[in-house]
Design an enzyme around this catalytic site. Structure first.
Site, short mmCIF file in Angstrom:
data_model
loop_
_atom_site.label_atom_id
_atom_site.label_comp_id
_atom_site.label_asym_id
_atom_site.label_seq_id
_atom_site.Cartn_x
_atom_site.Cartn_y
_atom_site.Cartn_z
N LYS A 116 54.58 110.18 43.58
CA LYS A 116 53.43 109.47 44.14
C LYS A 116 54.00 108.45 45.12
O LYS A 116 54.72 107.53 44.72
CB LYS A 116 52.66 108.79 43.02
CG LYS A 116 51.45 107.98 43.50
CD LYS A 116 50.69 107.43 42.30
CE LYS A 116 49.62 106.44 42.67
NZ LYS A 116 49.01 105.81 41.50
N TRP A 117 53.70 108.64 46.40
CA TRP A 117 54.25 107.78 47.46
C TRP A 117 53.15 106.79 47.85
O TRP A 117 52.18 107.16 48.49
CB TRP A 117 54.66 108.66 48.63
CG TRP A 117 55.18 107.95 49.86
CD1 TRP A 117 54.73 106.80 50.42
CD2 TRP A 117 56.27 108.39 50.68
NE1 TRP A 117 55.45 106.49 51.54
CE2 TRP A 117 56.41 107.45 51.73
CE3 TRP A 117 57.13 109.49 50.66
CZ2 TRP A 117 57.36 107.59 52.73
CZ3 TRP A 117 58.08 109.61 51.66
CH2 TRP A 117 58.20 108.66 52.68
N ASP A 118 53.37 105.55 47.48
CA ASP A 118 52.35 104.52 47.67
C ASP A 118 52.65 103.67 48.91
O ASP A 118 53.76 103.69 49.46
CB ASP A 118 52.32 103.63 46.42
CG ASP A 118 50.94 103.06 46.15
OD1 ASP A 118 50.13 102.99 47.08
OD2 ASP A 118 50.70 102.65 45.00
N MET A 119 51.68 102.90 49.35
CA MET A 119 51.83 102.01 50.52
C MET A 119 50.72 100.98 50.39
O MET A 119 49.56 101.31 50.58
CB MET A 119 51.66 102.84 51.79
CG MET A 119 52.22 102.23 53.04
SD MET A 119 51.28 100.86 53.71
CE MET A 119 49.79 101.66 54.24
N ASN A 120 51.10 99.77 50.03
CA ASN A 120 50.07 98.84 49.55
C ASN A 120 49.73 97.65 50.42
O ASN A 120 49.20 96.66 49.91
CB ASN A 120 50.46 98.35 48.15
CG ASN A 120 50.12 99.38 47.09
OD1 ASN A 120 49.03 99.93 47.10
ND2 ASN A 120 51.04 99.65 46.19
N TRP A 171 39.00 98.73 50.36
CA TRP A 171 39.70 99.07 49.13
C TRP A 171 38.64 99.33 48.03
O TRP A 171 37.68 98.57 47.89
CB TRP A 171 40.63 97.92 48.71
CG TRP A 171 41.26 98.18 47.38
CD1 TRP A 171 42.34 98.97 47.14
CD2 TRP A 171 40.84 97.66 46.12
NE1 TRP A 171 42.61 98.99 45.79
CE2 TRP A 171 41.70 98.19 45.14
CE3 TRP A 171 39.80 96.81 45.71
CZ2 TRP A 171 41.58 97.89 43.78
CZ3 TRP A 171 39.67 96.51 44.36
CH2 TRP A 171 40.57 97.05 43.41
N CYS A 187 49.40 107.94 48.71
CA CYS A 187 48.56 106.90 48.15
C CYS A 187 48.75 105.65 49.02
O CYS A 187 49.84 105.44 49.57
CB CYS A 187 49.03 106.62 46.72
SG CYS A 187 48.17 105.26 45.92
N ASP A 241 41.52 103.60 44.36
CA ASP A 241 41.89 102.86 43.14
C ASP A 241 40.67 102.63 42.27
O ASP A 241 40.79 102.14 41.15
CB ASP A 241 42.49 101.50 43.52
CG ASP A 241 43.99 101.60 43.72
OD1 ASP A 241 44.56 102.66 43.43
OD2 ASP A 241 44.59 100.60 44.18
N ARG A 286 50.09 91.48 48.89
CA ARG A 286 50.53 91.81 47.54
C ARG A 286 51.98 91.36 47.33
O ARG A 286 52.81 92.09 46.78
CB ARG A 286 50.41 93.31 47.28
CG ARG A 286 50.17 93.61 45.81
CD ARG A 286 50.34 95.09 45.50
NE ARG A 286 50.01 95.34 44.12
CZ ARG A 286 50.41 96.37 43.42
NH1 ARG A 286 51.15 97.30 43.97
NH2 ARG A 286 50.07 96.52 42.16
C1 GLA Z 1 48.39 100.96 44.14
C2 GLA Z 1 47.97 102.35 43.76
C3 GLA Z 1 47.71 102.43 42.30
C4 GLA Z 1 48.97 102.03 41.55
C5 GLA Z 1 49.41 100.65 41.99
C6 GLA Z 1 50.76 100.30 41.40
O1 GLA Z 1 47.36 100.06 44.01
O2 GLA Z 1 46.84 102.74 44.48
O3 GLA Z 1 47.34 103.73 41.92
O4 GLA Z 1 49.97 102.97 41.79
O5 GLA Z 1 49.51 100.55 43.40
O6 GLA Z 1 51.19 99.07 41.81
#
Ligand code: GLA
Length: 745
Positions: free
Chosen positions: A477-481, A200, A527, A549, A444
């Site tokens: 913006k399609w995120d996956m954390n 990361w 993302c 990020d 998270r």
């Molecule tokens: C991730 C994304 C960031 C932001 C956060 C929001 O970390 O990479 O750009 O969108 O989530 O929680």
């Protein structure tokens, strides 16, 4: 361009004039690999390239023929257990427990064009003249399984696209434990392997190692392609550099678990393999069922790393990315994440948007925190309806107000996740991936929705569709954390649990496809905690991806430079953020922050209202500049010039040249200011040698041949002798963009 089959020698030759790929049907009916590289003439018989020699200890397929051992034959799609001792491309287990297979050539077809891959991302053609495809059918008569090896060669790109399909005809079914997308045996091992590793906030840093005996690999077992390794590797000759020498690139068009490995045997044969990671993968095939591997791409260049990268850049831009934005300069946006994090309301957002409009920015993107009861990262993922306390007029009200200002509106989602504290989880606790009677890890504070299940994907899709249809939304913006753990689907038979990780990704692709079809005007940016799913698979759905990020411009030099080996500039989300930077606490001048972010999709990620008037004036100029040059940057030819991964890494430089070679932009970045150094010249590339270019900053007219052969001066002015000389353009973290324009007489 041709694909020929020579029936007397049973050899196939694929060529587009630049590259050749040759293989043959071996004595035992398997496929042997003869050559992949620069184009060679077509002739009936290249069988001497097989070099069959008797070798002691080798299991030989035929009595009396000591030269024919699979251990010593370069193959196309090898299996383990019948003589070949290396890692196989596939493993099939029959119902009787046997894992030996024997796939024998049966037939082939050659056709113009390229078929779609059902449910999977893949390169495509717009007209059949753009490519030729060869499909070879092999059959294992005992296992009663058919194998289809597919090879596409493109006219315009020096790339071969491969995939494999297995079809089961056995009454009892079979189990597939390994099914790579590509296997390629190369005759020697004199290569360096380049891989793109990190974590990361430091994604895709380039690492180089010399191939050595045994297996070297990069992989992901995280459920996403990951920020740790990338499903893209390069093999290059030691003497190859950015602009000359032999380079092979291997890219998997896939976003889940992968394995990219090179096995060098003790006879110096290198076996390259790319595909779904076999760990946690097993696929039961009942009679008449089939399994389709993802697509893998292999490319070859004699023009060094830049030459190889450009093949992929252009292919990905034109024949992997899709949709209205494929060929369009990308909108300059402001994203509120680092500007506000979760702490916003409608008024705050509108204030940023108003300033954005004033500064010439084209789109406002509302990031995390707009839905359910989400005020921090502990709740509400899965509750995709607006948080009315923060946004009393909902997303529709806010988006209307923003679009009325003349800005586009974009919105963040994290479709694949849920929190324990969410309406969705309370209603469907069995919708997450979790193993019965085991602890469920969270990342998270969130759980992973079981996207291998259609009803889960559909229900998230319905919620997203509602928002996207009601509000004027131009970007998602399609995120996956988080990475996967305790993978198990509660709606799946025990014998099919080995399918879940792949089916999950198919679920992600299916939802993307549904939304793309329904909202063709929406620009998707993928993302995954920054760049943890930056892969060719994603680019089929989302033509751009949030690169990292880490928004610090100096850190980004490595990240963007590393990413450029395998992916086009138009795919890299890159923003100017505030100082001190939130990840590094570094203070990089606004000009350098922009000079780095220009080489991507460009935008801002800060509270524009916190900028001083002088800074806002600078932003106005930056936005104007990007509007003028983004087409060249995003769609020109990109060349790496000076690597932050070499020497002390203090200098980075790259350039883009417009297709007609009339404009070039050279980015030069110097991290630390050293004192009293020697003169420095960088040889440029890609210009027209006979054209005169006006060079900004130097304000001189210079010919392309001089700029490319003598080099281009980037020497620093003397520094450090007295502090009055400090003018804001020297000191640490400085950069310049030189604009070269062809002088028209
Ligand atoms: C991730 C994304 C960031 C932001 C956060 C929001 O970390 O990479 O750009 O969108 O989530 O929680």
């Amino acid at each position: 361009m041709f694909i020929k089959y020579h029936s007397s020698s049973k050899e196939f030759h694929l060529s587009n004039g630049n590259i050749s790929y040759l293989m043959t049907v071996l004595k035992n009916g398997h496929l042997g690999q003869l050559y992949f590289g620069k184009a060679i003439r077509d002739q009936e018989d290249y069988s001497h390239l097989l070099e069959l020699r008797p070798r002691p200890m080798a299991p030989c397929a035929y009595k009396g023929d000591l030269a024919f051992s699979l251990e010593h034959i370069k193959q196309e799609y090898p299996s383990y257990g019948s003589g070949d001792m290396r890692d196989p491309a596939f493993t099939i287990e029959m119902n009787n427990g046997s894992r030996i297979s024997d796939f024998v050539y049966q037939s082939h077809v050659i056709y113009q064009g390229k078929k779609k891959l059902e449910g999977l991302p893949a390169t495509y053609v717009e007209s059949d003249e753009e490519a030729l495809t060869l499909e070879i059918t092999l059959v294992d008569e005992v296992a009663k399984v058919e194998m289809l090896l597919s090879y596409t060669i493109f006219k315009e790109y020096d790339v071969i696209a491969r995939n494999t399909k297995f079809i089961c005809h056995h009454e009892d079914g079979v189990k597939l434990d390994r099914a790579m997308s590509l296997s390629l045996d190369l005759p020697d091992a004199a290569y360096e392997m380049l891989e793109f590793t990190g974590a990361w906030a430091r994604e895709r840093n380039m690492k180089k190692r010399k191939l050595t005996h045994g297996i070297q690999s990069v992989y992901s077992m995280r459920g996403c392609s990951s920020s740790n390794y990338n499903p893209f590797i390069i093999l290059k000759r030691e003497n190859a550099d950015e602009n000359q020498g032999e380079v092979l690139g291997f890219s998997l068009v896939y976003s889940g678990n992968f394995l990219a490995q090179v096995e060098v045997d003790t006879y110096e044969v290198s076996r390259v393999m790319l595909g779904i990671h076999p760990n946690n993968f097993s696929w039961v095939l009942n009679k008449n069922e089939s399994f389709q591997t993802p697509e893998a791409l292999l490319t070859y260049s004699r023009n060094g790393l830049n030459g190889m990268s450009q093949q992929l850049h252009h292919l990905f831009q034109k024949r992997l990315a899709r949709g209205e934005y494929r060929d369009q300069p990308r909108p300059i946006l402001v994203n509120n994440w680092e500007g506000t994090y979760f702490d916003f309301n409608e008024e705050k957002i509108l204030n940023i948007a108003r300033t954005a409009k004033k500064l010439g920015i084209e789109m406002f993107v509302l990031d995390d925190g707009w839905f359910g009861k989400r005020n921090d990262d502990h709740s509400s993922l899965g509750d995709w309806y607006p948080n009315l306390e923060k946004l009393p007029n909902g997303i529709t009200g806010l988006a209307n107000k923003i679009t009325e200002m003349g800005l586009k509106f974009g919105l963040w989602f994290e479709p694949e996740m849920t929190n324990e504290d969410s309406d969705l989880y309370r209603a469907h606790p069995d919708w997450i991936l979790s193993t019965p009677n085991r602890r469920v890890s969270h990342g998270r504070n969130q759980y992973i929705l079981d996207f291998s299940r259609k009803e889960v994907v559909d229900s998230i899709g319905d919620m997203m569709e509602k928002i996207l249809s009601e509000a004027p939304i131009s970007y998602v913006k399609w995120d996956m954390n988080r990475c996967m753990s305790e993978v198990y689907s509660h709606d799946c038979l025990p014998m099919n649990q080995g399918k879940v990780m792949h089916q999950y990704i198919l679920g992600v692709y299916a939802l993307y496809e549904r939304l793309i079809q329904k909202f063709p005007h929406i620009l998707f940016e993928s993302c995954a905690s920054g760049g943890a799913r930056f892969d060719a698979g994603m680019l089929y759905y989302a033509p751009q991806a949030w690169t990292s990020d880490d928004t610090d411009a100096i850190e980004r030099l490595k990240i963007q430079y590393g990413t450029s080996y395998g992916y086009p500039i138009s795919s890299m989300g890159s923003h100017v953020s505030a100082i001190p930077n939130h990840q590094t606490f570094r203070n990089v001048p606004l000009c350098t922050r922009a000079n780095v972010a220009y080489f991507g999709t460009f935008g801002y990620e800060l509270d524009l209202n916190k900028l001083s008037e002088v800074e806002q004036e600078q932003v106005i100029e930056q936005v104007k500049w990007m509007k003028e040059y983004r087409n060249v940057i995003q769609y020109g030819d990109f060349y790496r010039l000076v690597s932050p991964f070499e020497k002390d890494g203090n200098v980075t430089s790259w350039m883009v040249v417009s297709k007609d070679k009339s404009i070039a932009l050279v980015g030069y970045y110097r991290t630390l200011q050293h004192v009293n150094l020697g003169y420095v010249k960088i040889p440029l590339v890609g210009l027209d040698p006979d054209s005169l270019y006006h060079v900004s900053i130097h304000d001189r007219n210079l010919y392309g041949d001089e700029l490319m052969n003598v080099g281009f001066s980037v020497s620093d002015a003397m520094s450090g002798e007295n502090k009055e000389k400090y003018n804001g353009e020297n000191g640490d973290f400085q950069s310049r963009i030189y604009i070269l324009k062809k002088v028209v007489n």
